[in-house]
Design a protein around this motif. Structure first.
Motif, PDB file in Angstrom:
ATOM      1  N   ALA A  21      -7.053   9.617  -9.065  1.00  0.00           N
ATOM      2  CA  ALA A  21      -5.958   9.953  -8.139  1.00  0.00           C
ATOM      3  C   ALA A  21      -5.155   8.697  -7.790  1.00  0.00           C
ATOM      4  O   ALA A  21      -3.923   8.723  -7.767  1.00  0.00           O
ATOM      5  CB  ALA A  21      -6.518  10.593  -6.878  1.00  0.00           C
ATOM      6  N   LEU A  22      -5.845   7.588  -7.538  1.00  0.00           N
ATOM      7  CA  LEU A  22      -5.143   6.355  -7.158  1.00  0.00           C
ATOM      8  C   LEU A  22      -4.245   5.876  -8.296  1.00  0.00           C
ATOM      9  O   LEU A  22      -3.145   5.365  -8.067  1.00  0.00           O
ATOM     10  CB  LEU A  22      -6.154   5.258  -6.793  1.00  0.00           C
ATOM     11  CG  LEU A  22      -6.935   5.505  -5.494  1.00  0.00           C
ATOM     12  CD1 LEU A  22      -8.022   4.452  -5.307  1.00  0.00           C
ATOM     13  CD2 LEU A  22      -5.988   5.500  -4.297  1.00  0.00           C
ATOM     14  N   ARG A  23      -4.725   6.067  -9.528  1.00  0.00           N
ATOM     15  CA  ARG A  23      -3.940   5.613 -10.692  1.00  0.00           C
ATOM     16  C   ARG A  23      -2.608   6.337 -10.803  1.00  0.00           C
ATOM     17  O   ARG A  23      -1.668   5.835 -11.402  1.00  0.00           O
ATOM     18  CB  ARG A  23      -4.741   5.842 -11.978  1.00  0.00           C
ATOM     19  CG  ARG A  23      -5.812   4.780 -12.173  1.00  0.00           C
ATOM     20  CD  ARG A  23      -6.543   5.016 -13.478  1.00  0.00           C
ATOM     21  NE  ARG A  23      -7.463   3.915 -13.755  1.00  0.00           N
ATOM     22  CZ  ARG A  23      -8.581   4.037 -14.440  1.00  0.00           C
ATOM     23  NH1 ARG A  23      -8.935   5.213 -14.925  1.00  0.00           N
ATOM     24  NH2 ARG A  23      -9.344   2.994 -14.657  1.00  0.00           N
ATOM     25  N   GLN A  24      -2.544   7.550 -10.260  1.00  0.00           N
ATOM     26  CA  GLN A  24      -1.302   8.345 -10.368  1.00  0.00           C
ATOM     27  C   GLN A  24      -0.296   8.002  -9.263  1.00  0.00           C
ATOM     28  O   GLN A  24       0.817   8.505  -9.290  1.00  0.00           O
ATOM     29  CB  GLN A  24      -1.599   9.842 -10.226  1.00  0.00           C
ATOM     30  CG  GLN A  24      -2.808  10.348 -10.945  1.00  0.00           C
ATOM     31  CD  GLN A  24      -2.509  10.754 -12.369  1.00  0.00           C
ATOM     32  OE1 GLN A  24      -1.388  11.151 -12.651  1.00  0.00           O
ATOM     33  NE2 GLN A  24      -3.482  10.615 -13.252  1.00  0.00           N
ATOM     34  N   LEU A  25      -0.711   7.198  -8.280  1.00  0.00           N
ATOM     35  CA  LEU A  25       0.173   6.951  -7.130  1.00  0.00           C
ATOM     36  C   LEU A  25       0.959   5.663  -7.326  1.00  0.00           C
ATOM     37  O   LEU A  25       0.369   4.634  -7.661  1.00  0.00           O
ATOM     38  CB  LEU A  25      -0.655   6.832  -5.845  1.00  0.00           C
ATOM     39  CG  LEU A  25      -1.413   8.081  -5.406  1.00  0.00           C
ATOM     40  CD1 LEU A  25      -2.206   7.788  -4.135  1.00  0.00           C
ATOM     41  CD2 LEU A  25      -0.437   9.226  -5.176  1.00  0.00           C
ATOM     42  N   SER A  26       2.258   5.713  -7.069  1.00  0.00           N
ATOM     43  CA  SER A  26       3.007   4.460  -7.154  1.00  0.00           C
ATOM     44  C   SER A  26       2.885   3.739  -5.817  1.00  0.00           C
ATOM     45  O   SER A  26       2.740   4.363  -4.759  1.00  0.00           O
ATOM     46  CB  SER A  26       4.462   4.720  -7.534  1.00  0.00           C
ATOM     47  OG  SER A  26       5.046   5.523  -6.568  1.00  0.00           O
ATOM     48  N   GLY A  27       2.897   2.410  -5.880  1.00  0.00           N
ATOM     49  CA  GLY A  27       2.777   1.608  -4.669  1.00  0.00           C
ATOM     50  C   GLY A  27       1.353   1.521  -4.166  1.00  0.00           C
ATOM     51  O   GLY A  27       1.107   1.121  -3.023  1.00  0.00           O
ATOM     52  N   VAL A  28       0.375   1.906  -5.007  1.00  0.00           N
ATOM     53  CA  VAL A  28      -1.035   1.866  -4.598  1.00  0.00           C
ATOM     54  C   VAL A  28      -1.841   1.176  -5.691  1.00  0.00           C
ATOM     55  O   VAL A  28      -1.654   1.438  -6.884  1.00  0.00           O
ATOM     56  CB  VAL A  28      -1.587   3.288  -4.360  1.00  0.00           C
ATOM     57  CG1 VAL A  28      -3.064   3.246  -4.028  1.00  0.00           C
ATOM     58  CG2 VAL A  28      -0.810   3.976  -3.241  1.00  0.00           C
ATOM     59  N   ASN A  29      -2.745   0.295  -5.252  1.00  0.00           N
ATOM     60  CA  ASN A  29      -3.478  -0.529  -6.201  1.00  0.00           C
ATOM     61  C   ASN A  29      -4.963  -0.507  -5.831  1.00  0.00           C
ATOM     62  O   ASN A  29      -5.310  -0.697  -4.669  1.00  0.00           O
ATOM     63  CB  ASN A  29      -2.865  -1.946  -6.058  1.00  0.00           C
ATOM     64  CG  ASN A  29      -3.646  -2.990  -6.778  1.00  0.00           C
ATOM     65  OD1 ASN A  29      -4.065  -2.774  -7.906  1.00  0.00           O
ATOM     66  ND2 ASN A  29      -3.857  -4.123  -6.114  1.00  0.00           N
ATOM     67  N   LEU A  30      -5.834  -0.240  -6.812  1.00  0.00           N
ATOM     68  CA  LEU A  30      -7.281  -0.302  -6.537  1.00  0.00           C
ATOM     69  C   LEU A  30      -7.699  -1.771  -6.582  1.00  0.00           C
ATOM     70  O   LEU A  30      -7.709  -2.390  -7.641  1.00  0.00           O
ATOM     71  CB  LEU A  30      -8.073   0.520  -7.568  1.00  0.00           C
ATOM     72  CG  LEU A  30      -9.595   0.437  -7.415  1.00  0.00           C
ATOM     73  CD1 LEU A  30     -10.060   0.919  -6.047  1.00  0.00           C
ATOM     74  CD2 LEU A  30     -10.300   1.242  -8.518  1.00  0.00           C
ATOM     75  N   ARG A  31      -8.055  -2.313  -5.401  1.00  0.00           N
ATOM     76  CA  ARG A  31      -8.329  -3.752  -5.323  1.00  0.00           C
ATOM     77  C   ARG A  31      -9.825  -4.057  -5.382  1.00  0.00           C
ATOM     78  O   ARG A  31     -10.214  -5.132  -5.822  1.00  0.00           O
ATOM     79  CB  ARG A  31      -7.748  -4.290  -4.012  1.00  0.00           C
ATOM     80  CG  ARG A  31      -7.903  -5.800  -3.821  1.00  0.00           C
ATOM     81  CD  ARG A  31      -7.138  -6.194  -2.578  1.00  0.00           C
ATOM     82  NE  ARG A  31      -7.424  -7.547  -2.130  1.00  0.00           N
ATOM     83  CZ  ARG A  31      -6.697  -8.610  -2.464  1.00  0.00           C
ATOM     84  NH1 ARG A  31      -5.676  -8.482  -3.292  1.00  0.00           N
ATOM     85  NH2 ARG A  31      -6.980  -9.801  -1.969  1.00  0.00           N
ATOM     86  N   ALA A  32     -10.674  -3.119  -4.935  1.00  0.00           N
ATOM     87  CA  ALA A  32     -12.110  -3.442  -4.892  1.00  0.00           C
ATOM     88  C   ALA A  32     -12.974  -2.198  -5.020  1.00  0.00           C
ATOM     89  O   ALA A  32     -12.596  -1.104  -4.590  1.00  0.00           O
ATOM     90  CB  ALA A  32     -12.433  -4.149  -3.572  1.00  0.00           C
ATOM     91  N   LEU A  33     -14.147  -2.422  -5.601  1.00  0.00           N
ATOM     92  CA  LEU A  33     -15.180  -1.376  -5.641  1.00  0.00           C
ATOM     93  C   LEU A  33     -16.422  -1.950  -4.972  1.00  0.00           C
ATOM     94  O   LEU A  33     -16.805  -3.105  -5.245  1.00  0.00           O
ATOM     95  CB  LEU A  33     -15.512  -0.996  -7.086  1.00  0.00           C
ATOM     96  CG  LEU A  33     -16.608   0.069  -7.150  1.00  0.00           C
ATOM     97  CD1 LEU A  33     -16.018   1.464  -7.103  1.00  0.00           C
ATOM     98  CD2 LEU A  33     -17.475  -0.081  -8.382  1.00  0.00           C
ATOM     99  N   VAL A  34     -17.053  -1.171  -4.118  1.00  0.00           N
ATOM    100  CA  VAL A  34     -18.287  -1.607  -3.450  1.00  0.00           C
ATOM    101  C   VAL A  34     -19.408  -0.703  -3.932  1.00  0.00           C
ATOM    102  O   VAL A  34     -19.273   0.527  -3.897  1.00  0.00           O
ATOM    103  CB  VAL A  34     -18.172  -1.492  -1.911  1.00  0.00           C
ATOM    104  CG1 VAL A  34     -19.382  -2.128  -1.240  1.00  0.00           C
ATOM    105  CG2 VAL A  34     -16.880  -2.104  -1.406  1.00  0.00           C
ATOM    106  N   GLU A  35     -20.508  -1.314  -4.368  1.00  0.00           N
ATOM    107  CA  GLU A  35     -21.625  -0.517  -4.880  1.00  0.00           C
ATOM    108  C   GLU A  35     -22.907  -1.322  -4.662  1.00  0.00           C
ATOM    109  O   GLU A  35     -22.980  -2.494  -5.022  1.00  0.00           O
ATOM    110  CB  GLU A  35     -21.369  -0.228  -6.378  1.00  0.00           C
ATOM    111  CG  GLU A  35     -22.428   0.510  -7.135  1.00  0.00           C
ATOM    112  CD  GLU A  35     -22.946   1.805  -6.539  1.00  0.00           C
ATOM    113  OE1 GLU A  35     -22.204   2.778  -6.431  1.00  0.00           O
ATOM    114  OE2 GLU A  35     -24.147   1.816  -6.166  1.00  0.00           O
ATOM    115  N   THR A  36     -23.896  -0.679  -4.045  1.00  0.00           N
ATOM    116  CA  THR A  36     -25.166  -1.395  -3.805  1.00  0.00           C
ATOM    117  C   THR A  36     -25.910  -1.674  -5.112  1.00  0.00           C
ATOM    118  O   THR A  36     -26.620  -2.666  -5.215  1.00  0.00           O
ATOM    119  CB  THR A  36     -26.092  -0.576  -2.869  1.00  0.00           C
ATOM    120  OG1 THR A  36     -25.985   0.800  -3.225  1.00  0.00           O
ATOM    121  CG2 THR A  36     -25.720  -0.740  -1.417  1.00  0.00           C
TER     122      THR A  36
END
Ligand SMILES: NC(=O)c1ccc[n+]([C@@H]2O[C@H](COP(=O)([O-])OP(=O)(O)OC[C@H]3O[C@@H](n4cnc5c(N)ncnc54)[C@H](O)[C@@H]3O)[C@@H](O)[C@H]2O)c1
Length: 340
Positions: A21-36
């Motif tokens: 979903a984030l990939r389809q949005l303009s003006g939005v960037n996936l900056r981090a993933l948190v995973e234990t």
């Protein structure tokens, strides 16, 4: 603000719907993933070309992260929401927002004191069939609503619980079938009929009694605020994930959702109204196709605060209240009266 940076906490089954979903949005960037799980998290963050954190509290120190997506087990939702709001972030949380009404009260208070927004993922409200049902209800063209029948039969095998031990336990999932799989159905029922005033329900465990502490099947009779009656049955003991079967009877016709197609049935015949297929022709999966839309709506509200249209904490709390009421009713074998 022209660009919003997002972080996703939890790299399990549902997080890919958020990434897509984030990939389809303009003006939005996936900056981090948190995973234990650092091995999993490092691999995913390399795939997504984003930063990796093992501890979400470290991620929250990054002032360049504006929106936090919570895709973790239920028992972690409340603390993560509170910490992210306190850090000035917007939060988009997977359902359920918390595990019970006590947690919802704490979260509600935090939202009232926060600068950021909290949206909760009830993506099935955005299915074309759900939107059409709401439209029919609002137009009142079919007359008074008499009843809603909902049947949800999915398949969860032992490994689903054994491999993710947070599932199926009251302390970590807040229950099982009702709070995880059937919560969307309960949410749609109450949304279509304007809330539930009374219910009587039963939960039980059959096929999955050896692997889950909580229920694998449930049923309830409900009285809705609009005067209609509700019949609800759900089970995780089927051998496949059947699409939701929903029937809403009105004075002049019945709306029936069957195999992801919405039909209008009346003495004049059976008319196909709309189906839950995506614009590119992909059939609806049993999780729905609404993540894209739900996440788009949430970011739209951040970019355009005057046009906010997403499921907030007040709306998200309603289905949790029903989950709790069914447990309570099952325990005491009595009707439960609810505030609306
Ligand atoms: N909207 C829907 O239709 C839908 C569908 C499936 C799941 N969900 C919801 O999504 C959430 C996650 O479910 P799932 O099926 O992806 O679970 P999962 O068990 O597959 O994944 C959870 C992930 O979170 C990670 N994690 C746990 N604690 C963490 C922490 N403190 N910090 C960082 N990572 C952590 C785990 O290592 C795991 O990778 C649940 O709330 C669930 O109800 C929603």
């Amino acid at each position: 603000m022209t660009t919003l940076n997002a972080a996703i906490i939890g790299g399990g089954a549902i997080h890919r719907c958020h990434v897509n979903a984030l990939r389809q949005l303009s003006g939005v960037n996936l900056r981090a993933l948190v995973e234990t799980d650092s091995e999993k998290g490092l691999k995913l963050s390399m795939d997504y070309q984003c930063r990796f954190y093992q501890d979400y509290r470290e991620m929250l120190l990054d002032d360049n992260i504006h929106v936090v997506h919570i895709c973790t087990p239920h028992f972690e939702h409340k603390n993560m929401i509170l910490a992210a709001l306190a850090a000035g972030k917007h939060v988009f949380c997977e359902k359920p927002v918390g595990m019970n009404s006590g947690e919802v009260a704490d979260i509600t208070q935090a939202v009232e004191n926060a600068s950021g927004r909290l949206g909760v993922c009830y993506q099935n409200r955005l299915n074309p069939t759900s939107l059409r049902i709401r439209q029919e209800i609002e137009s009142a063209a079919l007359g008074r609503m008499l009843s809603i029948k909902a049947v949800l039969t999915w398949s969860r095998f032992g490994d689903y619980y054994r491999l993710s031990p947070w599932r199926g336990r009251f302390a970590t999932e807040g229950g099982s079938l009702l709070i995880n799989q059937a919560i969307h159905t309960l949410d749609l029922m109450q949304w279509f009929a304007g809330g539930v005033t009374r219910l009587k329900g039963v939960v039980d465990s059959g096929e999955l009694a050896d692997v889950t502490e909580a229920e694998d099947s449930a049923m309830a009779t409900m009285h809705f605020a609009n005067g209609a009656r509700g019949l609800f049955y759900a089970s995780n003991c089927h051998t496949t994930d059947s699409p939701l079967l929903l029937e809403i009877q009105f004075e002049k016709a019945t709306l029936q959702l069957s195999d992801n197609v919405l039909w209008q049935i009346s003495p004049a015949g059976r008319v196909r109204l709309v189906s839950d297929e995506s614009p590119d022709g992909v059939a609806k999966s049993y999780w729905g196709l609404g993540h894209q839309q739900a996440i788009r709506h949430f970011y739209h509200a951040i970019f355009h605060p005057d046009e906010a249209n997403y499921t907030d904490i007040r709306e998200a709390g309603k289905s949790l209240t029903l989950v709790e009421a069914i447990y309570r009713s099952s325990q005491i074998r009595q009707w439960i009266t609810l505030d609306n």
